[in-house]
Design a protein around this motif. Structure first.
Motif, PDB file in Angstrom:
ATOM      1  N   ARG A 119       1.030   7.262  -6.751  1.00 31.29           N
ATOM      2  CA  ARG A 119       0.008   8.234  -7.181  1.00 31.29           C
ATOM      3  C   ARG A 119       0.623   9.577  -6.975  1.00 31.29           C
ATOM      4  O   ARG A 119       0.009  10.615  -7.188  1.00 31.29           O
ATOM      5  CB  ARG A 119      -1.140   8.317  -6.064  1.00 31.29           C
ATOM      6  N   GLU A 168       0.637   4.026  -2.975  1.00 27.19           N
ATOM      7  CA  GLU A 168       0.423   5.346  -2.568  1.00 27.19           C
ATOM      8  C   GLU A 168       1.208   6.308  -3.254  1.00 27.19           C
ATOM      9  O   GLU A 168       1.162   7.363  -3.672  1.00 27.19           O
ATOM     10  CB  GLU A 168       0.456   5.525  -1.136  1.00 27.19           C
ATOM     11  N   SER A 177       0.770  -1.327  -0.102  1.00 32.85           N
ATOM     12  CA  SER A 177      -0.033   0.017  -0.194  1.00 32.85           C
ATOM     13  C   SER A 177       0.972   1.324  -0.046  1.00 32.85           C
ATOM     14  O   SER A 177       0.664   2.255  -0.610  1.00 32.85           O
ATOM     15  CB  SER A 177      -0.920  -0.066   1.245  1.00 32.85           C
TER      16      SER A 177
END
Length: 210
Positions: free
Chosen positions: A122, A119, A115
């Motif tokens: 992005r 993240e 994760s």
């Protein structure tokens, strides 16, 4: 082979950042099926600059400035091989891949997983760089007379200006050559500041200025 790492007593490391002042197109030499050129990418799918690309440009500029084999020339530093008489020397330099920076000016090193990695991908700069073709420009093919070839056309993929990459240059040295080693690093940095220091393809069209 006196310049081989086995004869060294020191390993000097220079860490630095290069920023693209014009679009940067470091390609694989292959197409993607959709685009004629593909950018070199790391394990995360992010554009990267191979250390061999940087080494090749620096060697060419070093030869232009100080020659190939005379004292202070490129051969002792970058290595050479003479097949006829079986002579040669290993390169004293080790140049890393260039790691792209995110919008917080942090170099992306290692695999982005889980994760936390998702993240980070992005991030506005990284998300744009992950596109198959962040920027494309159409070009026409030229004939042997430098005229536009009939129906000849291709595109070039590149990163926009402003992206940054972190590198390391490591150099093997010896106790009695520390002043010479400092001068060598000074020369390498001088070459990077020259206007003809450019990376990637289409440099004669203005790309690759760092």
């Amino acid at each position: 082979m006196s310049n081989a790492p086995s004869a060294a007593t020191h390993r000097h490391v220079l860490r630095f950042v290069l920023e693209a002042e014009t679009p940067l197109s470091v390609g694989t030499g292959l197409g993607t099926g959709l685009f004629d050129t593909a950018l070199v990418r790391d394990g995360n799918g992010l554009p990267t600059i191979p250390g061999t690309s940087l080494a090749g440009v620096l060697r060419a500029l070093w030869v232009r400035a100080w020659g190939e084999k005379r004292e202070g020339g490129a051969a002792p530093l970058f290595g050479y091989e003479e097949r006829g008489n079986q002579e040669g020397a290993a390169s004293r330099l080790e140049i890393s891949f260039g790691h792209i920076h995110d919008s917080r000016d942090r170099a992306v090193e290692g695999l982005l997983s889980g994760s936390e990695g998702a993240e980070r991908c992005r991030d506005v700069l990284l998300a744009h760089a992950l596109r198959e073709a962040p920027v494309t420009r159409d070009h026409v093919c030229l004939s042997d007379r430098l005229a536009v070839a009939d129906k000849g056309k291709f595109d070039r993929t590149s990163l926009p200006a402003g992206y940054r990459f972190s590198f390391e240059i490591a150099m093997w040295g010896r106790d009695n050559c520390l002043d010479e080693d400092r001068e060598t690093f000074r020369r390498l940095l001088f070459l990077m500041s020259r206007p003809d220091f450019r990376l990637g393809g289409a440099t004669r069209r203005g790309l690759g200025r760092m």
